[in-house]
Enzyme design. Structure first.
Site, PDB file in Angstrom:
ATOM      1  N   ASP A 136       1.081  -1.238  -0.524  1.00 43.04           N
ATOM      2  CA  ASP A 136      -0.378   0.070   0.155  1.00 43.04           C
ATOM      3  C   ASP A 136       1.043   1.211  -0.144  1.00 43.04           C
ATOM      4  OD1 ASP A 136      -2.977   1.112   0.501  1.00 43.04           O
ATOM      5  OD2 ASP A 136      -1.513   1.997   1.840  1.00 43.04           O
ATOM      6  N   TYR A 150       3.607   9.991  -0.371  1.00 47.19           N
ATOM      7  CA  TYR A 150       4.534   8.716  -0.034  1.00 47.19           C
ATOM      8  C   TYR A 150       5.737   8.785  -0.472  1.00 47.19           C
ATOM      9  CZ  TYR A 150       0.359   6.218   2.292  1.00 47.19           C
ATOM     10  OH  TYR A 150      -1.104   6.415   2.833  1.00 47.19           O
ATOM     11  N   LYS A 210      -2.277   6.077  -4.290  1.00 45.73           N
ATOM     12  CA  LYS A 210      -3.359   6.699  -4.133  1.00 45.73           C
ATOM     13  C   LYS A 210      -3.003   8.749  -4.724  1.00 45.73           C
ATOM     14  CE  LYS A 210      -3.498   4.809   0.457  1.00 45.73           C
ATOM     15  NZ  LYS A 210      -1.984   5.043   0.741  1.00 45.73           N
ATOM     16  N   HIS A 214      -7.492   9.590  -1.576  1.00 43.40           N
ATOM     17  CA  HIS A 214      -6.454   9.245  -0.664  1.00 43.40           C
ATOM     18  C   HIS A 214      -7.795  10.577   0.040  1.00 43.40           C
ATOM     19  CE1 HIS A 214      -2.267   8.858   0.955  1.00 43.40           C
ATOM     20  NE2 HIS A 214      -3.342   8.755   1.579  1.00 43.40           N
ATOM     21  N   LYS A 264       3.038  -0.864   9.080  1.00 46.11           N
ATOM     22  CA  LYS A 264       4.395  -0.537   8.809  1.00 46.11           C
ATOM     23  C   LYS A 264       5.079  -1.010   8.843  1.00 46.11           C
ATOM     24  CE  LYS A 264       6.793   2.507   9.587  1.00 46.11           C
ATOM     25  NZ  LYS A 264       7.712   3.193  10.165  1.00 46.11           N
ATOM     26  N   ARG A 323      10.016  -7.008  13.690  1.00 43.93           N
ATOM     27  CA  ARG A 323       8.192  -6.748  13.419  1.00 43.93           C
ATOM     28  C   ARG A 323       7.858  -6.668  11.923  1.00 43.93           C
ATOM     29  NH1 ARG A 323       8.741  -0.629  16.375  1.00 43.93           N
ATOM     30  NH2 ARG A 323       9.543  -1.526  18.396  1.00 43.93           N
ATOM     31  N   ASN A 383       4.297  -9.488  12.620  1.00 44.06           N
ATOM     32  CA  ASN A 383       2.933  -8.487  11.697  1.00 44.06           C
ATOM     33  C   ASN A 383       2.229  -9.326  10.924  1.00 44.06           C
ATOM     34  OD1 ASN A 383       3.185  -6.947  13.644  1.00 44.06           O
ATOM     35  ND2 ASN A 383       3.750  -4.965  12.093  1.00 44.06           N
TER      36      ASN A 383
HETATM   37  N1  NAP Z   1      -5.028   6.366   3.956  1.00 41.03           N
HETATM   38  C1  NAP Z   1      -4.887   7.500   4.805  1.00 41.03           C
HETATM   39  O1  NAP Z   1      -4.746   8.201   4.897  1.00 41.03           O
HETATM   40  C2  NAP Z   1      -3.718   6.368   5.177  1.00 41.03           C
HETATM   41  C3  NAP Z   1      -3.250   7.036   7.040  1.00 41.03           C
HETATM   42  C4  NAP Z   1      -2.041   6.595   7.621  1.00 41.03           C
HETATM   43  C5  NAP Z   1      -1.406   5.264   6.538  1.00 41.03           C
HETATM   44  N2  NAP Z   1      -2.696   4.657   6.155  1.00 41.03           N
HETATM   45  C6  NAP Z   1      -1.682   3.274   5.568  1.00 41.03           C
HETATM   46  O2  NAP Z   1      -1.481   2.425   6.589  1.00 41.03           O
HETATM   47  C7  NAP Z   1      -0.327   2.414   6.866  1.00 41.03           C
HETATM   48  C8  NAP Z   1      -0.142   1.275   8.307  1.00 41.03           C
HETATM   49  O3  NAP Z   1      -0.407   2.623   8.395  1.00 41.03           O
HETATM   50  P1  NAP Z   1       0.701   3.448  10.123  1.00 41.03           P
HETATM   51  O4  NAP Z   1       2.011   2.862   9.278  1.00 41.03           O
HETATM   52  O5  NAP Z   1       0.208   5.313   9.955  1.00 41.03           O
HETATM   53  O6  NAP Z   1       0.481   3.128  11.042  1.00 41.03           O
HETATM   54  P2  NAP Z   1       0.666   1.678  11.431  1.00 41.03           P
HETATM   55  O7  NAP Z   1       0.801   0.448  10.799  1.00 41.03           O
HETATM   56  O8  NAP Z   1      -0.671   1.375  12.340  1.00 41.03           O
HETATM   57  O9  NAP Z   1       1.810   1.906  13.010  1.00 41.03           O
HETATM   58  C9  NAP Z   1       3.565   1.633  12.779  1.00 41.03           C
HETATM   59  C10 NAP Z   1       4.079   2.046  13.704  1.00 41.03           C
HETATM   60  O10 NAP Z   1       4.191   1.309  14.374  1.00 41.03           O
HETATM   61  C11 NAP Z   1       5.442   0.579  14.634  1.00 41.03           C
HETATM   62  N3  NAP Z   1       5.247  -1.026  14.544  1.00 41.03           N
HETATM   63  C12 NAP Z   1       4.702  -1.612  13.974  1.00 41.03           C
HETATM   64  N4  NAP Z   1       4.645  -3.483  14.081  1.00 41.03           N
HETATM   65  C13 NAP Z   1       5.469  -3.076  15.402  1.00 41.03           C
HETATM   66  C14 NAP Z   1       4.978  -4.414  16.067  1.00 41.03           C
HETATM   67  N5  NAP Z   1       5.025  -5.394  15.460  1.00 41.03           N
HETATM   68  N6  NAP Z   1       5.318  -4.119  17.595  1.00 41.03           N
HETATM   69  C15 NAP Z   1       5.854  -2.834  18.131  1.00 41.03           C
HETATM   70  N7  NAP Z   1       5.496  -1.265  16.498  1.00 41.03           N
HETATM   71  C16 NAP Z   1       5.306  -1.673  15.285  1.00 41.03           C
HETATM   72  C17 NAP Z   1       6.101   0.990  13.661  1.00 41.03           C
HETATM   73  O11 NAP Z   1       7.884   1.500  14.083  1.00 41.03           O
HETATM   74  P3  NAP Z   1       9.218   0.584  13.019  1.00 41.03           P
HETATM   75  O12 NAP Z   1       8.714   0.989  12.151  1.00 41.03           O
HETATM   76  O13 NAP Z   1       9.993   1.371  13.721  1.00 41.03           O
HETATM   77  O14 NAP Z   1       9.176  -0.538  14.161  1.00 41.03           O
HETATM   78  C18 NAP Z   1       5.328   2.746  13.444  1.00 41.03           C
HETATM   79  O15 NAP Z   1       6.135   4.046  14.454  1.00 41.03           O
HETATM   80  C19 NAP Z   1       0.553   2.746   5.904  1.00 41.03           C
HETATM   81  O16 NAP Z   1       1.776   2.575   6.318  1.00 41.03           O
HETATM   82  C20 NAP Z   1      -0.577   3.833   4.867  1.00 41.03           C
HETATM   83  O17 NAP Z   1      -0.269   2.346   3.883  1.00 41.03           O
HETATM   84  C21 NAP Z   1      -3.126   5.159   5.042  1.00 41.03           C
END
Ligand code: NAP
Length: 281
Positions: A46, A51, A76, A109, A233, A239, A243
């Protein structure tokens, strides 16, 4: 290798329920991050024009030696390109940056209802063109509220295949999710572990300890059992692997209900509110 289940979309296509998100991975770290994810077994990436790493996502996929057809790619439309002609050019750039002649899924987006005279309908009609000419196998939206989805339903011919929204235990976004469920729109949960904010929750920690899993695995499994599509992510290989290991255990209904009860409504939201978000830089 683990088989990731697929979710059937309303246009007949299927999407792997678990993928890898690359938001906040800088371009110079993206090739390596995606390489690791593909090696672990992820087959769904994704990304987004916003990005700034579409080029590197494409490069990593090509370098993997995997068939393009084995990998599900979402991108997006960025907020500055909602006008139809801008959207056409932006989508062309997305494809050329990725180095592919199609994507599996392309999303608006953000709805940006306070910009462009409130017109996200002509933007959606432009995505319909990309779907009709085959360059986006499915099309969908992100951060659309119920009223935005209702307007698309009233004024256009295509129901979005997905709505990608903020959704995690502290912000379960129930109204938008329920609208999707009753109208055939699959829910993709962004920030599925709330960027780590839910991982210290005592209820989640207790369930994790009982099941001998990590808090992140418990939360991601909760998402999967609710039918949500997720793409956590991480740039840490251990991790990324953790995941991915979600399909050899289950939460019982009591555990699911305990996590359901953590919802804080609007107070749990970590990202911007889609009705007010107006960044188009
Ligand atoms: N459409 C939108 O508006 C929108 C907005 C936000 C996100 N997104 C999409 O959703 C995806 C995921 O969301 P996100 O990146 O915001 O947040 P997330 O996946 O909920 O969390 C990522 C964070 O958690 C940490 N993490 C990941 N796995 C972990 C684990 N097993 N244990 C502890 N910490 C962990 C990561 O740190 P490290 O990297 O240091 O491990 C990072 O700081 C994005 O990459 C993107 O593709 C879309």
């Amino acid at each position: 290798m683990t088989d990731v289940p697929c979710v059937q979309l309303n246009d007949g296509n299927e999407i792997p329920q678990l993928g890898f998100g690359v938001f906040q991975i800088p371009p110079d770290g993206t090739v390596e991050a995606v390489r690791i994810a593909l090696e672990v077994g992820y087959r769904h990436i994704d990304t987004a024009e916003m990005y700034r790493n579409e080029r590197e996502v494409g490069e990593a996929i090509r370098a993997s030696g995997l068939d393009r057809a084995e990998i599900y790619v979402t991108s997006k439309l960025n907020n500055s390109f909602h006008r139809p002609d801008d959207a056409r050019q932006a989508f062309g750039r997305t494809l050329s940056d990725l180095g592919f002649d199609y994507v599996e899924l392309f999303l608006i987006h953000w709805p940006l209802p306070t910009l462009y005279d409130g017109d996200y309908v002509s933007t959606w009609r432009t995505l319909e063109e990309f779907n009709e000419d085959g360059r986006s196998r499915s099309i969908g939206v992100s951060n659309f509220q119920v009223e935005h989805l209702e307007r698309l339903a009233a004024e256009t011919d295509t129901v979005p295949a997905v709505n990608q929204i903020e959704l995690h235990p502290y912000f379960q976004n129930r109204e938008v999710r329920a609208y999707g469920e009753s109208h055939g729109i699959a829910t993709e949960a962004w920030s599925p572990i709330a960027q780590g904010a839910v991982l210290d929750d005592p209820a989640i920690a207790e369930i994790a300890e009982k099941l001998d899993r990590t808090p992140a695995q418990v939360v991601l499994r909760w998402q999967i059992q609710h039918g949500n599509i997720v793409f956590p992510k991480s740039t840490r290989p251990e991790r990324v692997r953790e995941n991915f290991e979600l399909f050899d255990f289950e939460l019982d209904s009591g555990d699911v209900e305990r996590i359901d009860a953590l919802d804080r409504g609007e107070a749990g939201r970590i990202g911007p509110h889609p009705d007010r978000f107006a960044y188009a830089g």
